[in-house]
Every structure is written in C-alpha cells, then in structure tokens.
Design an enzyme around this catalytic site. Structure first.
Site, short mmCIF file in Angstrom:
data_model
loop_
_atom_site.label_atom_id
_atom_site.label_comp_id
_atom_site.label_asym_id
_atom_site.label_seq_id
_atom_site.Cartn_x
_atom_site.Cartn_y
_atom_site.Cartn_z
CB SER A 184 -3.41 -4.02 -6.33
OG SER A 184 -2.98 -5.18 -6.63
CG HIS A 227 10.74 3.60 -0.61
ND1 HIS A 227 11.76 2.63 0.33
CD2 HIS A 227 9.96 2.55 -1.01
CE1 HIS A 227 11.22 1.56 0.53
NE2 HIS A 227 10.30 1.40 -0.22
CE LYS A 262 13.44 -2.74 6.72
NZ LYS A 262 13.75 -3.59 5.61
#
Length: 323
Positions: free
Chosen positions: A36, A79, A97
């Site tokens: 986290s 990403h 995505k």
C-alpha cells in the site's frame, strides 16, 4: 490445480471493491499480500483476507518468493514500469487496462513475457463473461446474417470527482483509456478484425483529458461508431447490426452494477431471442481463467497482442482527432 498466491501493488479503490474479493473468491487463487502507498489502510482489505500480509513498498512485495502472481491497479502511467519489474521478479502479471499509454510500449512487455515464460495480461474482464462468449458465438454462427454496422456506447459522469486519476492528465486519465478500451476492444474481439481506417474522431477535452469522444471507423465489410464519455448519464450498450437481425448486449461492461447480463437477438421476422446470465462475476471468472492459464498460456482469452491492437486503435483515434 495448485493454489496461486496473489499480491496486489497498490490499494486502489477498484482493487478493494472488486479485485481483492474476486481473487479471494476465485477457485485456485488466494489473496496473499498487499503493498500500500499508505492512503488506503490495509485493514480495508481485511474482510476479504484477515491474514493478509502487508509490505511497506512495491519492491518488498515483488521480492517475496511466496507471491506467485501480482495484480496491478496503479495509475495508467505506471503500468508498463511495474509490469516489467514484476516479470523481472519472476511473477505472473495481471495489469489493469490500459496496460500502456502507447501501443509500442507493449512491445517491451511482450518481449519480457516471452523471455521469462511467465503469463502477462491486461485485465480485460469482459471476454471472460459468458454473455460475451455467447454473443461472439452467435455473431460468428450467422445469427444476424452479414454484419453491416456496430454501435457502442459507454458513459458515466465523474465531473465532480476532480481528484480522480481519470480526470488527471499526469496519471494517464481520460474517458478513452478508461472505457473506450471496451467499446473499441469488444468490437475487435467479436469480429477478429482491425479497423482499416478511423474515419471520424471528435473529442472534447477538459484540462488535457478527453471527456467526450465520438468516433467512427471502417472495417472490412462493416462500419462502426462509438460514443464514450465521463460527462454523460451512465449508459452502456453494444449493438451489432446485420442484414438478417440485430445482436444487442444491454449491460455489456459491468452487468452486476448496471443491469442484468443479457444477449438479445432481434430477428428479421420481428421476433426477439433473449438469453440471460444472472449472477456471473466476470472478475472472478477472469482470475480463475488466469490461474488456469499459468500452465497453459495459449488458453487465455485476452493476450498482450490483443491489448496492443486496442491501444493501436486508441492511438489512431487521438491522431485523427488532432488532424
């Protein structure tokens, strides 16, 4: 099948509400760890896995040999970086995505996947839903005759949520990266075709983020038009129009939230065939299929090559809009 231990990089709201419970509920999967950034307490994930292991950094999670696969719900611009790091660490990767901001960035992921032999994929959950699988079978089986035109609409309104990463250009936000991937990608997946040409792209921007896009394209034998917006009433539908009928999906993208998962075939004699798929959670289906595909990657329904094709289409849409 061996149990796959999953780690999550980042305590995103979407991960907490959808993917963490899906991982824990999926056959063959176990939610094992969470790294986290401190803004979302790991305790928020405790209802899904009380024994959840937590890490003070993404690197620490990737270094844990007990983790087999990672799910990456980080902001869009992160990403590729963290997918590559996870693959380098020997982890299978399921990344939200869009998995990249440009199509050519996915080439590095494909190369790393092939080098490592690991499974890496974009989290494109709709193709795992029996609603879409049935729709594709009907289309390819000639239920509506020859396909002539595709219409797609996916919209919602997050105009008041100014801190949302979808409303921020620096995090790769925008309606097309968020939901255009579904209208464009589902058209490609259903027809197994790439667009010959983006013929029209009219995009409204706010703070350098697309908030309303009207896009048309030509494919071999059919045309398509899609509307995606983050400033309209919530609405979603995909329609495939043939010379013998019309195939409709009335809640194609998040049926458990928006409405019932249904496939309707409007036939040329005026009749309507309806098939329903109640209670199916496509996030659970996605995780189960991913776990099964670790030993048989060719069986996975949405490859990095599939993701690259949709991203190339998104790139072409933005290029057309800038002309």
């Amino acid at each position: 099948m061996a149990i796959v231990n999953w780690g999550i990089l980042g305590a995103a709201k979407f991960a907490k509400e959808h993917m963490a419970p899906a991982i824990q509920a999926a056959t063959g999967a176990r939610l094992y760890g969470l790294a986290s950034n401190g803004r979302t307490p790991p305790a928020d994930f405790a209802p899904y896995q009380p024994d959840l292991k937590t890490y003070d950094s993404y690197e620490a999670l990737l270094a844990d040999p007990a983790i087999d696969a990672v799910y990456i719900p980080l902001p869009n611009h992160m990403h590729v970086e963290w997918s590559l790091k996870a693959l380098d660490a020997g982890k299978h990767v399921l990344c939200e995505k869009p998995i990249a901001m440009q199509a050519d960035e996915i080439d590095a992921l494909i190369a790393k996947r092939d080098e490592t032999g690991l499974l890496a994929a974009e989290a494109y959950m709709i193709v795992h839903h029996p609603q879409w699988q049935r729709a594709k079978h009907l289309l390819q089986d000639g239920a509506i005759g020859k396909l002539i035109h595709v219409d797609g609409h996916f919209s919602y309104d997050n105009s008041t949520d100014t801190d949302n990463i979808r409303n921020r250009s620096e995090t790769g936000g925008g309606g097309i990266p968020d939901i255009g991937v579904y209208t464009y990608g589902s058209t490609r997946w259903m027809t197994e075709q790439e667009p010959r040409e983006i013929t029209y792209a009219d995009i409204d921007f706010e703070n350098e983020v697309d908030v309303l896009a009207r896009v048309s394209a030509r494919f071999d034998g059919f045309s398509a038009h899609w509307v995606n917006s983050m400033r309209m009433n919530a609405y979603q539908e995909m329609r495939f129009v043939g010379d013998k009928g019309v195939l409709r999906l009335t809640a194609p993208f998040n049926p458990l939230v928006y409405g019932p998962a249904e496939v309707l075939v409007h036939q040329d004699n005026g009749g309507i065939r309806k098939e329903s798929f109640p209670g199916v959670n496509h996030y659970i289906e996605q995780v189960q299929n991913f776990c099964a595909a670790i030993s048989d990657p060719a069986s996975y329904a949405w490859t990095l090559e599939n993701a690259r094709g949709t991203q190339a289409m998104i790139d072409a849409v933005f290029a057309k809009a800038r002309l």
